[in-house]
Design a protein around this motif. Structure first.
Motif, short mmCIF file in Angstrom:
data_model
loop_
_atom_site.label_atom_id
_atom_site.label_comp_id
_atom_site.label_asym_id
_atom_site.label_seq_id
_atom_site.Cartn_x
_atom_site.Cartn_y
_atom_site.Cartn_z
N THR A 1 -1.51 10.08 -1.74
CA THR A 1 -0.62 8.75 -0.86
C THR A 1 -0.82 7.24 -0.83
OG1 THR A 1 -1.35 8.87 1.22
CG2 THR A 1 0.45 11.02 0.66
N ILE A 2 0.04 6.86 -0.77
CA ILE A 2 -0.29 5.22 -1.42
C ILE A 2 -1.39 4.75 0.34
CG2 ILE A 2 1.05 2.96 -0.95
CD1 ILE A 2 0.18 4.16 -3.77
N PHE B 1 -7.45 -1.88 1.68
CA PHE B 1 -6.88 -2.99 0.57
C PHE B 1 -5.76 -2.85 2.20
CE2 PHE B 1 -10.12 -2.32 -2.46
CZ PHE B 1 -10.35 -3.92 -2.68
N SER B 2 -4.91 -4.17 2.23
CA SER B 2 -3.96 -3.84 2.82
C SER B 2 -3.14 -3.29 1.62
CB SER B 2 -2.96 -5.37 2.68
OG SER B 2 -2.91 -6.15 1.13
N LYS B 3 -1.74 -2.32 2.32
CA LYS B 3 -0.95 -2.12 1.92
C LYS B 3 -0.40 -2.08 1.05
CE LYS B 3 3.13 1.28 2.25
NZ LYS B 3 3.93 2.15 3.10
N GLY B 4 0.47 -4.30 0.89
CA GLY B 4 0.64 -4.55 -0.28
C GLY B 4 -0.02 -5.02 -1.56
N GLY B 5 -1.51 -4.64 -1.09
CA GLY B 5 -2.46 -5.37 -1.74
C GLY B 5 -2.70 -3.98 -3.43
N VAL B 6 -2.34 -2.51 -2.73
CA VAL B 6 -3.00 -1.77 -2.66
C VAL B 6 -1.08 -1.61 -4.11
CG1 VAL B 6 -2.03 0.33 -3.32
CG2 VAL B 6 -3.86 -0.39 -1.57
N LEU B 7 -0.32 -1.76 -3.52
CA LEU B 7 1.55 -1.23 -4.35
C LEU B 7 1.84 -2.85 -4.88
CD1 LEU B 7 3.71 -0.93 -1.31
CD2 LEU B 7 3.17 0.66 -2.96
N TYR B 8 1.23 -3.92 -5.12
CA TYR B 8 1.27 -5.29 -6.06
C TYR B 8 -0.23 -4.41 -7.73
CZ TYR B 8 -0.55 -9.06 -8.75
OH TYR B 8 -0.37 -10.39 -9.26
N ASN B 9 -1.54 -3.76 -7.35
CA ASN B 9 -1.51 -2.72 -8.49
C ASN B 9 -1.03 -1.71 -9.43
OD1 ASN B 9 -4.08 -4.72 -8.89
ND2 ASN B 9 -4.21 -4.63 -6.92
N PHE B 10 -0.61 -1.16 -8.16
CA PHE B 10 0.41 -0.03 -8.17
C PHE B 10 1.37 0.39 -7.56
CE2 PHE B 10 -4.71 1.01 -8.89
CZ PHE B 10 -4.88 0.84 -10.42
N GLN C 1 2.87 7.73 -8.81
CA GLN C 1 2.99 7.75 -10.17
C GLN C 1 2.62 6.91 -10.67
OE1 GLN C 1 4.49 11.05 -11.41
NE2 GLN C 1 3.71 9.78 -13.63
N ALA C 2 2.46 5.56 -10.27
CA ALA C 2 1.49 4.58 -11.11
C ALA C 2 0.16 4.82 -10.72
CB ALA C 2 1.93 3.09 -10.92
N LEU C 3 -0.59 5.06 -9.79
CA LEU C 3 -1.40 5.52 -9.57
C LEU C 3 -2.07 6.77 -10.19
CD1 LEU C 3 -4.08 4.83 -6.99
CD2 LEU C 3 -2.88 6.13 -5.43
N ILE C 4 -1.45 7.65 -9.91
CA ILE C 4 -1.56 8.29 -10.83
C ILE C 4 -2.18 8.56 -12.29
CG2 ILE C 4 -0.82 11.48 -11.88
CD1 ILE C 4 0.20 11.51 -8.62
N GLU C 5 -1.17 7.03 -13.02
CA GLU C 5 -1.15 7.10 -13.83
C GLU C 5 -2.53 6.16 -14.17
OE1 GLU C 5 2.36 5.08 -15.92
OE2 GLU C 5 3.65 7.33 -15.18
N GLY C 6 -3.12 5.53 -13.56
CA GLY C 6 -4.67 4.96 -13.24
C GLY C 6 -5.45 5.56 -13.16
#
Length: 71
Positions: free
Chosen positions: A37-38, A47-56, A60-65
């Motif tokens: 999960t995020i 990292f902060s949640k905002g930092g992770v969400l900024y990049n992914f 789904q974007a995280l899994i694709e990465g």
């Protein structure tokens, strides 16, 4: 007069996206893919949640990465 950068060489430093993907891989390795999960990646990466969400912006974007990095 030429511009010269005497700053540190940043090519040795892993970028944030790579560090987040490393954390995501650790979550999957230790907890299994169902626990990816995020929030788990935020906790593992530091990292902060905002930092992770900024990049992914999504799981789904995280899994694709992760998949893109593997191939």
């Amino acid at each position: 007069m030429a511009l010269h950068d005497d700053g540190p060489d940043r090519s040795d430093k892993p970028n944030t996206r790579e560090l987040i993907l490393d954390a995501a891989e650790r979550v999957v390795a230790h907890e299994g893919s169902r626990r990816l999960t995020i929030d788990a990646v935020v906790q593992e990466s530091g990292f902060s949640k905002g930092g992770v969400l900024y990049n992914f912006p999504s799981k789904q974007a995280l899994i694709e990465g992760m998949v893109a990095r593997m191939i």
